[in-house]
Design a protein around this motif. Structure first.
Motif, PDB file in Angstrom:
ATOM      1  N   TYR A 141      49.285  37.142  40.634  1.00  0.00           N
ATOM      2  CA  TYR A 141      48.750  36.897  39.297  1.00  0.00           C
ATOM      3  C   TYR A 141      47.595  35.907  39.352  1.00  0.00           C
ATOM      4  CZ  TYR A 141      48.534  35.498  34.381  1.00  0.00           C
ATOM      5  OH  TYR A 141      48.105  35.236  33.104  1.00  0.00           O
ATOM      6  N   THR A 142      46.468  36.283  38.753  1.00  0.00           N
ATOM      7  CA  THR A 142      45.339  35.376  38.604  1.00  0.00           C
ATOM      8  C   THR A 142      44.400  35.904  37.538  1.00  0.00           C
ATOM      9  OG1 THR A 142      43.557  34.198  39.763  1.00  0.00           O
ATOM     10  CG2 THR A 142      43.898  36.483  40.367  1.00  0.00           C
ATOM     11  N   ALA A 143      43.736  34.993  36.837  1.00  0.00           N
ATOM     12  CA  ALA A 143      42.713  35.349  35.845  1.00  0.00           C
ATOM     13  C   ALA A 143      43.209  36.378  34.834  1.00  0.00           C
ATOM     14  CB  ALA A 143      41.458  35.859  36.545  1.00  0.00           C
ATOM     15  N   GLY A 144      44.461  36.255  34.423  1.00  0.00           N
ATOM     16  CA  GLY A 144      45.003  37.195  33.446  1.00  0.00           C
ATOM     17  C   GLY A 144      45.345  38.550  34.004  1.00  0.00           C
ATOM     18  N   MET A 145      45.265  38.720  35.341  1.00  0.00           N
ATOM     19  CA  MET A 145      45.540  40.006  35.975  1.00  0.00           C
ATOM     20  C   MET A 145      46.775  39.908  36.859  1.00  0.00           C
ATOM     21  SD  MET A 145      41.776  41.403  37.060  1.00  0.00           S
ATOM     22  CE  MET A 145      40.543  41.762  35.813  1.00  0.00           C
ATOM     23  N   GLN A 146      47.659  40.887  36.696  1.00  0.00           N
ATOM     24  CA  GLN A 146      48.836  41.019  37.552  1.00  0.00           C
ATOM     25  C   GLN A 146      48.590  42.214  38.468  1.00  0.00           C
ATOM     26  OE1 GLN A 146      50.859  41.508  33.803  1.00  0.00           O
ATOM     27  NE2 GLN A 146      52.329  39.939  34.357  1.00  0.00           N
ATOM     28  N   TYR A 147      48.876  42.070  39.765  1.00  0.00           N
ATOM     29  CA  TYR A 147      48.523  43.159  40.667  1.00  0.00           C
ATOM     30  C   TYR A 147      49.482  43.260  41.845  1.00  0.00           C
ATOM     31  CZ  TYR A 147      46.008  39.401  43.202  1.00  0.00           C
ATOM     32  OH  TYR A 147      45.659  38.252  43.873  1.00  0.00           O
ATOM     33  N   VAL A 148      49.662  44.512  42.315  1.00  0.00           N
ATOM     34  CA  VAL A 148      50.533  44.823  43.450  1.00  0.00           C
ATOM     35  C   VAL A 148      49.905  45.978  44.231  1.00  0.00           C
ATOM     36  CG1 VAL A 148      52.697  44.131  42.308  1.00  0.00           C
ATOM     37  CG2 VAL A 148      51.902  46.501  42.143  1.00  0.00           C
TER      38      VAL A 148
END
Length: 380
Positions: A141-148
């Motif tokens: 999670y960073t800058a309002g973005m969640q990613y996988v």
């Protein structure tokens, strides 16, 4: 009159240089003594009607009889409207006639708004399903973005729920570097109601390899409903010496639903303009970018919003500058998914199989079109 601050933060010069003249011209229209209504119930009604009559930009596109709206509500102020709350109810009904989520009246006790741009459509997003079965507990999670990164097919998934969440250049560098070997990228902006247009441009720049026309803007030049300037072009340019995504090798699929509005709608327009643009590989062979949208039609909201103040201090916001796509088509009522990628979620499948049909359709498209080496699978 002032500009809604959520739209205008530090913006890329290449995209907004042509907006400066629009702002100057628009301000000059409102800085005269045209509004001379007093602070009475009738005076505030007339000020609201007149401000939109002279500066709202979608009357003709939507077939709205604004004179008829005045004829309907003005007689009520002769005897029926006796309080500020009744005045608010009238303005709220007038907002509905415009069918525009960018039109609001802000008061100390309520906000007039229009929600029907999404109410009659399926939700096509289940936040619990996404977080439990697609993001899981180990997402980054960073800058309002969640990613996988999904192990099964090496597809990267990024969830961005609001363009109000600021995007830092370094944040994007890290995200794109960490998923750079994916077979493709899913950008999930479902239920993203908009925010800063700057963030939309900042994100779109990472997929551009040359200056690309993304649309046009016009601004009001007079008080008539059709008094607009000539269309001025808008562009997106590559993000300098920053990490970029090669969509000619690794497809990008943007997930949308009717809750994608305003800056989210504009982001889809920017990315659609980049789809199909040619990108040279290391040998100089040109391949088209694969940037698609999947899910449902976006909610729209293409008019650049401005704010003004009524005599009683209530703030009104409204669409003032119409923006179109590169072909001159309005996106005010939304943007359809790419051909073959119109997908609705099946609630039974979501409940029984824990499956998001829109995400799965995007994964299938990526695996059928990726040009990435298949040995690049990574762990989540």
């Amino acid at each position: 009159m002032h500009i809604n601050g959520s739209w205008f933060k530090v913006a890329p010069v290449g995209f907004f240089c042509c907006l400066l003249s629009a702002l100057c011209c628009f301000s000059s229209c409102l800085d005269d003594d045209e509004l001379e209504q007093d602070d009475s119930l009738r005076g505030n009604f007339e000020a609201f009607w007149q401000t939109l009559d002279e500066h709202y930009c979608f009357f003709d596109e939507k077939g709205i009889d604004w004179e008829g709206v005045h004829r309907k509500y003005a007689p009520l102020f002769d005897d029926s409207i006796t309080s500020q709350f009744e005045l608010f109810n009238v303005l709220d009904e007038m907002v509905d006639t415009l069918r525009d989520g960018h039109v609001n009246v802000y008061t100390p006790f309520n906000i007039a708004r229009y929600w029907s741009w999404y109410e009659d459509y399926p939700d096509n997003y289940d936040d619990n399903l996404v977080h439990e079965y697609y993001l899981g507990k180990n997402y980054w999670y960073t800058a309002g973005m969640q990613y996988v990164m999904y192990r099964r097919d090496s597809v990267a998934y990024v969830r961005y729920s609001s363009f109000n969440s600021a995007i830092g250049a370094t944040n994007l560098d890290y995200i794109l570097a960490l998923v750079r070997n994916a077979n493709g990228l899913i950008l999930d902006i479902r239920d993203n109601g908009g925010g800063s247009l700057t963030n939309a441009v900042t994100l779109a720049e990472r997929f551009a390899t040359e200056k690309t026309l993304t649309g046009y803007i016009r601004h009001k030049t007079g008080r008539g409903h059709n008094d607009f300037s000539n269309a001025e072009p808008l562009y997106v340019e590559p993000a300098g010496n920053r990490m970029r995504w090669d969509a000619s090798v690794r497809p990008v699929v943007i997930l949308t639903n009717r809750h994608c509005y305003s800056a989210a709608n504009n982001f889809v327009q920017l990315m659609r303009a980049l789809d199909g643009t040619m990108t040279p590989d290391s040998l100089g062979i040109l391949f088209p970018k694969m940037i698609k949208t999947c899910g449902d039609r976006t909610g729209g909201g293409s008019g650049l919003p401005f704010e003004s103040v009524l005599p009683n201090g209530w703030t009104i916001r409204f669409s003032a500058c119409p923006m179109t796509d590169p072909d001159g088509r309005s996106t005010e009522s939304g943007i359809d998914p790419s051909p073959g990628l119109k997908v609705d979620m099946d609630s039974l499948s979501a409940f029984e199989n824990h499956q998001d049909d829109i995400i799965e359709a995007a994964r299938q498209y990526i695996m059928e079109h990726t040009r990435a080496p298949r040995e690049t699978a990574e762990s989540e």
